[in-house]
Design an enzyme around this catalytic site. Structure first.
Site, PDB file in Angstrom:
ATOM      1  N   ASP A  29     -30.256 -33.142  -2.402  1.00  0.00           N
ATOM      2  CA  ASP A  29     -29.409 -34.058  -3.187  1.00  0.00           C
ATOM      3  C   ASP A  29     -29.996 -35.475  -3.203  1.00  0.00           C
ATOM      4  OD1 ASP A  29     -27.744 -31.959  -3.562  1.00  0.00           O
ATOM      5  OD2 ASP A  29     -25.998 -32.826  -2.556  1.00  0.00           O
ATOM      6  N   ALA A  30     -30.549 -35.905  -2.054  1.00  0.00           N
ATOM      7  CA  ALA A  30     -31.140 -37.250  -1.997  1.00  0.00           C
ATOM      8  C   ALA A  30     -32.325 -37.336  -2.959  1.00  0.00           C
ATOM      9  CB  ALA A  30     -31.584 -37.574  -0.569  1.00  0.00           C
ATOM     10  N   THR A  32     -32.735 -35.531  -5.688  1.00  0.00           N
ATOM     11  CA  THR A  32     -32.185 -35.545  -7.053  1.00  0.00           C
ATOM     12  C   THR A  32     -31.741 -36.955  -7.434  1.00  0.00           C
ATOM     13  OG1 THR A  32     -31.339 -33.309  -6.616  1.00  0.00           O
ATOM     14  CG2 THR A  32     -30.507 -34.401  -8.568  1.00  0.00           C
ATOM     15  N   ASP A  69     -36.547 -30.912  -5.967  1.00  0.00           N
ATOM     16  CA  ASP A  69     -35.213 -30.728  -5.369  1.00  0.00           C
ATOM     17  C   ASP A  69     -34.805 -29.258  -5.282  1.00  0.00           C
ATOM     18  OD1 ASP A  69     -34.799 -30.492  -8.112  1.00  0.00           O
ATOM     19  OD2 ASP A  69     -33.284 -32.074  -8.242  1.00  0.00           O
ATOM     20  N   GLY A  70     -35.002 -28.528  -6.398  1.00  0.00           N
ATOM     21  CA  GLY A  70     -34.643 -27.112  -6.399  1.00  0.00           C
ATOM     22  C   GLY A  70     -35.542 -26.315  -5.460  1.00  0.00           C
ATOM     23  N   ARG A  74     -34.246 -24.078  -2.382  1.00  0.00           N
ATOM     24  CA  ARG A  74     -34.558 -22.646  -2.245  1.00  0.00           C
ATOM     25  C   ARG A  74     -35.278 -22.364  -0.927  1.00  0.00           C
ATOM     26  NH1 ARG A  74     -34.844 -23.446  -7.750  1.00  0.00           N
ATOM     27  NH2 ARG A  74     -37.005 -24.111  -7.748  1.00  0.00           N
ATOM     28  N   ASP A  87     -27.966 -31.521 -10.362  1.00  0.00           N
ATOM     29  CA  ASP A  87     -29.296 -31.497 -10.972  1.00  0.00           C
ATOM     30  C   ASP A  87     -29.185 -31.597 -12.501  1.00  0.00           C
ATOM     31  OD1 ASP A  87     -31.638 -30.220 -12.270  1.00  0.00           O
ATOM     32  OD2 ASP A  87     -32.337 -29.828 -10.251  1.00  0.00           O
ATOM     33  N   ASP A  91     -30.056 -34.756 -14.954  1.00  0.00           N
ATOM     34  CA  ASP A  91     -31.101 -34.582 -15.985  1.00  0.00           C
ATOM     35  C   ASP A  91     -30.689 -35.301 -17.260  1.00  0.00           C
ATOM     36  OD1 ASP A  91     -32.591 -32.952 -14.368  1.00  0.00           O
ATOM     37  OD2 ASP A  91     -32.120 -31.090 -15.410  1.00  0.00           O
TER      38      ASP A  91
HETATM   39  C1  LIG Z   1     -54.255 -42.894 -19.299  1.00  0.00           C
HETATM   40  C2  LIG Z   1     -53.011 -42.297 -19.767  1.00  0.00           C
HETATM   41  C3  LIG Z   1     -51.869 -42.589 -18.927  1.00  0.00           C
HETATM   42  C4  LIG Z   1     -50.853 -41.565 -19.013  1.00  0.00           C
HETATM   43  C5  LIG Z   1     -49.973 -41.693 -17.902  1.00  0.00           C
HETATM   44  C6  LIG Z   1     -49.508 -40.414 -17.338  1.00  0.00           C
HETATM   45  C7  LIG Z   1     -49.072 -39.441 -18.318  1.00  0.00           C
HETATM   46  C8  LIG Z   1     -48.195 -38.460 -17.704  1.00  0.00           C
HETATM   47  C9  LIG Z   1     -47.370 -37.980 -18.732  1.00  0.00           C
HETATM   48  C10 LIG Z   1     -46.408 -37.194 -18.657  1.00  0.00           C
HETATM   49  C11 LIG Z   1     -45.910 -36.529 -17.512  1.00  0.00           C
HETATM   50  C12 LIG Z   1     -44.701 -35.843 -17.944  1.00  0.00           C
HETATM   51  C13 LIG Z   1     -44.226 -34.989 -16.917  1.00  0.00           C
HETATM   52  C14 LIG Z   1     -42.963 -34.338 -17.308  1.00  0.00           C
HETATM   53  C15 LIG Z   1     -42.620 -33.391 -16.276  1.00  0.00           C
HETATM   54  C16 LIG Z   1     -41.315 -32.773 -16.517  1.00  0.00           C
HETATM   55  C17 LIG Z   1     -40.882 -32.172 -15.270  1.00  0.00           C
HETATM   56  C18 LIG Z   1     -39.484 -31.792 -15.389  1.00  0.00           C
HETATM   57  O1  LIG Z   1     -38.617 -32.486 -14.952  1.00  0.00           O
HETATM   58  O2  LIG Z   1     -39.234 -30.633 -15.971  1.00  0.00           O
HETATM   59  C19 LIG Z   1     -37.922 -30.203 -15.877  1.00  0.00           C
HETATM   60  C20 LIG Z   1     -37.923 -28.826 -16.404  1.00  0.00           C
HETATM   61  C21 LIG Z   1     -36.543 -28.210 -16.480  1.00  0.00           C
HETATM   62  O3  LIG Z   1     -35.939 -28.212 -15.230  1.00  0.00           O
HETATM   63  P1  LIG Z   1     -34.427 -27.687 -14.976  1.00  0.00           P
HETATM   64  O4  LIG Z   1     -34.377 -26.185 -14.984  1.00  0.00           O
HETATM   65  O5  LIG Z   1     -33.913 -28.388 -13.778  1.00  0.00           O
HETATM   66  O6  LIG Z   1     -33.659 -28.226 -16.203  1.00  0.00           O
HETATM   67  C22 LIG Z   1     -32.733 -27.501 -17.002  1.00  0.00           C
HETATM   68  C23 LIG Z   1     -33.226 -27.640 -18.427  1.00  0.00           C
HETATM   69  O7  LIG Z   1     -33.773 -28.911 -18.540  1.00  0.00           O
HETATM   70  C24 LIG Z   1     -32.170 -27.440 -19.503  1.00  0.00           C
HETATM   71  O8  LIG Z   1     -32.522 -28.271 -20.586  1.00  0.00           O
HETATM   72  P2  LIG Z   1     -32.501 -27.778 -22.084  1.00  0.00           P
HETATM   73  O9  LIG Z   1     -33.773 -27.055 -22.347  1.00  0.00           O
HETATM   74  O10 LIG Z   1     -31.292 -26.918 -22.222  1.00  0.00           O
HETATM   75  O11 LIG Z   1     -32.412 -29.034 -22.824  1.00  0.00           O
HETATM   76  C25 LIG Z   1     -30.773 -27.829 -19.145  1.00  0.00           C
HETATM   77  O12 LIG Z   1     -29.952 -27.093 -19.973  1.00  0.00           O
HETATM   78  C26 LIG Z   1     -30.375 -27.586 -17.734  1.00  0.00           C
HETATM   79  O13 LIG Z   1     -29.166 -28.259 -17.510  1.00  0.00           O
HETATM   80  C27 LIG Z   1     -31.415 -28.133 -16.789  1.00  0.00           C
HETATM   81  O14 LIG Z   1     -30.994 -27.929 -15.469  1.00  0.00           O
HETATM   82  O15 LIG Z   1     -38.776 -28.102 -15.543  1.00  0.00           O
HETATM   83  C28 LIG Z   1     -39.678 -27.372 -16.171  1.00  0.00           C
HETATM   84  O16 LIG Z   1     -39.588 -27.134 -17.316  1.00  0.00           O
HETATM   85  C29 LIG Z   1     -40.771 -26.832 -15.358  1.00  0.00           C
HETATM   86  C30 LIG Z   1     -42.066 -27.060 -16.046  1.00  0.00           C
HETATM   87  C31 LIG Z   1     -42.536 -28.474 -15.952  1.00  0.00           C
HETATM   88  C32 LIG Z   1     -43.771 -28.668 -16.740  1.00  0.00           C
HETATM   89  C33 LIG Z   1     -44.346 -29.998 -16.549  1.00  0.00           C
HETATM   90  C34 LIG Z   1     -45.620 -30.055 -17.306  1.00  0.00           C
HETATM   91  C35 LIG Z   1     -46.312 -31.321 -17.090  1.00  0.00           C
HETATM   92  C36 LIG Z   1     -47.562 -31.209 -17.815  1.00  0.00           C
HETATM   93  C37 LIG Z   1     -48.381 -32.142 -18.000  1.00  0.00           C
HETATM   94  C38 LIG Z   1     -48.162 -33.492 -17.531  1.00  0.00           C
HETATM   95  C39 LIG Z   1     -49.442 -34.182 -17.296  1.00  0.00           C
HETATM   96  C40 LIG Z   1     -50.070 -34.565 -18.534  1.00  0.00           C
HETATM   97  C41 LIG Z   1     -51.066 -35.589 -18.275  1.00  0.00           C
HETATM   98  C42 LIG Z   1     -51.559 -36.062 -19.517  1.00  0.00           C
HETATM   99  C43 LIG Z   1     -52.275 -37.295 -19.368  1.00  0.00           C
HETATM  100  C44 LIG Z   1     -52.415 -37.910 -20.666  1.00  0.00           C
HETATM  101  C45 LIG Z   1     -53.136 -39.114 -20.575  1.00  0.00           C
HETATM  102  N1  LIG Z   2     -29.862 -31.116  -5.257  1.00  0.00           N
HETATM  103  C1  LIG Z   2     -30.090 -29.858  -5.666  1.00  0.00           C
HETATM  104  C2  LIG Z   2     -30.912 -29.570  -6.762  1.00  0.00           C
HETATM  105  C3  LIG Z   2     -31.118 -28.276  -7.148  1.00  0.00           C
HETATM  106  N2  LIG Z   2     -30.518 -27.262  -6.464  1.00  0.00           N
HETATM  107  C4  LIG Z   2     -30.721 -25.862  -6.868  1.00  0.00           C
HETATM  108  O1  LIG Z   2     -31.951 -25.720  -7.595  1.00  0.00           O
HETATM  109  C5  LIG Z   2     -31.702 -25.293  -8.930  1.00  0.00           C
HETATM  110  C6  LIG Z   2     -32.572 -26.067  -9.900  1.00  0.00           C
HETATM  111  O2  LIG Z   2     -33.899 -25.810  -9.609  1.00  0.00           O
HETATM  112  P1  LIG Z   2     -35.074 -26.734 -10.219  1.00  0.00           P
HETATM  113  O3  LIG Z   2     -36.326 -26.102  -9.734  1.00  0.00           O
HETATM  114  O4  LIG Z   2     -34.934 -26.686 -11.685  1.00  0.00           O
HETATM  115  O5  LIG Z   2     -34.868 -28.080  -9.651  1.00  0.00           O
HETATM  116  C7  LIG Z   2     -30.226 -25.543  -9.160  1.00  0.00           C
HETATM  117  O6  LIG Z   2     -29.694 -24.637 -10.098  1.00  0.00           O
HETATM  118  C8  LIG Z   2     -29.630 -25.325  -7.775  1.00  0.00           C
HETATM  119  O7  LIG Z   2     -29.479 -23.954  -7.536  1.00  0.00           O
HETATM  120  C9  LIG Z   2     -29.696 -27.548  -5.368  1.00  0.00           C
HETATM  121  O8  LIG Z   2     -29.110 -26.632  -4.749  1.00  0.00           O
HETATM  122  N3  LIG Z   2     -29.499 -28.855  -4.997  1.00  0.00           N
HETATM  123 MG   LIG Z   3     -34.277 -29.927 -10.272  1.00  0.00          MG
HETATM  124 MG   LIG Z   4     -33.186 -30.479 -13.541  1.00  0.00          MG
END
Ligand SMILES: CCCCCCCC/C=C\CCCCCCCC(=O)OC[C@H](COP(=O)(O)O[C@@H]1[C@H](O)[C@H](OP(=O)(O)O)[C@@H](O)[C@H](O)[C@H]1O)OC(=O)CCCCCCC/C=C\CCCCCCCC
Ligand SMILES: Nc1ccn([C@@H]2O[C@H](COP(=O)(O)O)[C@@H](O)[C@H]2O)c(=O)n1
Ligand SMILES: [Mg+2]
Ligand SMILES: [Mg+2]
Length: 220
Positions: A29-30, A32, A69-70, A74, A87, A91
């Protein structure tokens, strides 16, 4: 797509760090809460000033807390409904701050009403995209679609573009055009995703209502 393919990679990379935090007595939680505060600070302090490079660096340092955090919960076997709620709710706060930061820039010194409106559209549509899934699931539907542009795509497209656009201040010519392009892509992609999810909920609810009508009033 990123959620499906990149998550496994980041889980492997971040697991030792998550384990270290647990050993230090830090709670999921901290992580998050601090992660969200960091993203908000990066977006709302730097973006409205047009400091897209430094804003993106700060946000990137904190945004991965959403994967840590997740992972911690886990590993420690303490995943909870409260943690899932916290979480997902935070978001929405973090995403709101990022697109509000862009909108504030264009409403102020960026001086572009159309891009300000596009950023506000990204903010609102992203929240509604997430809401469609949460509300559909809360009424007992599977909502078996993620759609074209999920949260990870919204963040990666806009933050990579913002980070690169920020290099304009260091003398890279014309690169600032990437941010408007990314905002338009996220806006159109979010609209498509919204339609995909609404159509799915519409179909699934019609099927569920037909099934409960066939089973009689006791099922309603
Ligand atoms: C010289 C250039 C300088 C550039 C500076 C640095 C550039 C770095 C740029 C970007 C970095 C971006 C990173 C973004 C990372 C995102 C991580 C993240 O938080 O992903 C969250 C996502 C979903 O997690 P949850 O399951 O917790 O969320 C659920 C979901 O969001 C649902 O949303 P919905 O789809 O419905 O809208 C919600 O419904 C639900 O409530 C919610 O709980 O986690 C993931 O998807 C996991 C995969 C993460 C993939 C990260 C990929 C990062 C890739 C590359 C970044 C680096 C690129 C570097 C480029 C550099 C360019 C110069
Ligand atoms: N403070 C938190 C945050 C997350 N969780 C658990 O993790 C799941 C989300 O996973 P991500 O990899 O997407 O962060 C969430 O559904 C919770 O089950 C938690 O317990 N406490
Ligand atoms: Mg999370
Ligand atoms: Mg999230």
């Amino acid at each position: 797509m990123l959620n499906k393919y990149a998550r496994a990679f980041f889980t492997r990379v971040l697991t030792p760090f998550a384990a270290l935090l647990l050993r230090l007595g830090v709670s999921p939680d901290a992580v998050t809460l601090i992660g969200t505060a960091g993203v908000m600070a990066g977006a709302l302090v730097f973006f409205p000033m047009g400091e897209f490079f430094w804003g993106t660096i700060v946000i990137t340092l904190f945004v991965f807390s959403d994967l840590v955090d997740g992972n911690m919960a886990r590993q420690a076997g303490i995943s909870s409904r409260w943690g899932a709620f916290l979480d997902s709710t935070l978001d929405r706060v973090a995403d709101g701050a990022i697109f509000a930061g862009f909108a504030l820039w264009y409403a102020g010194r960026g001086d572009d009403n159309i891009l300000c409106a596009v950023a506000i559209f990204c903010l609102a549509s992203g929240q509604v995209v997430s809401y469609t899934k949460a509300r559909g699931e809360s009424i007992g539907l599977p909502v078996a679609v993620n759609g074209l542009v999920e949260r990870a795509e919204r963040l990666v497209i806009s933050l990579v573009a913002a980070g690169l656009a920020g290099l304009h201040k260091f003398g890279v010519p014309h690169i600032d055009i990437l941010l408007p392009i990314a905002l338009w892509i996220v806006a159109v992609g979010s609209l498509v995703t919204l339609i995909q999810r609404v159509v799915t909920v519409r179909r699934e609810s019609a099927e569920a209502d037909a099934a409960s009508a066939a089973n009689g009033p006791a099922d309603r």
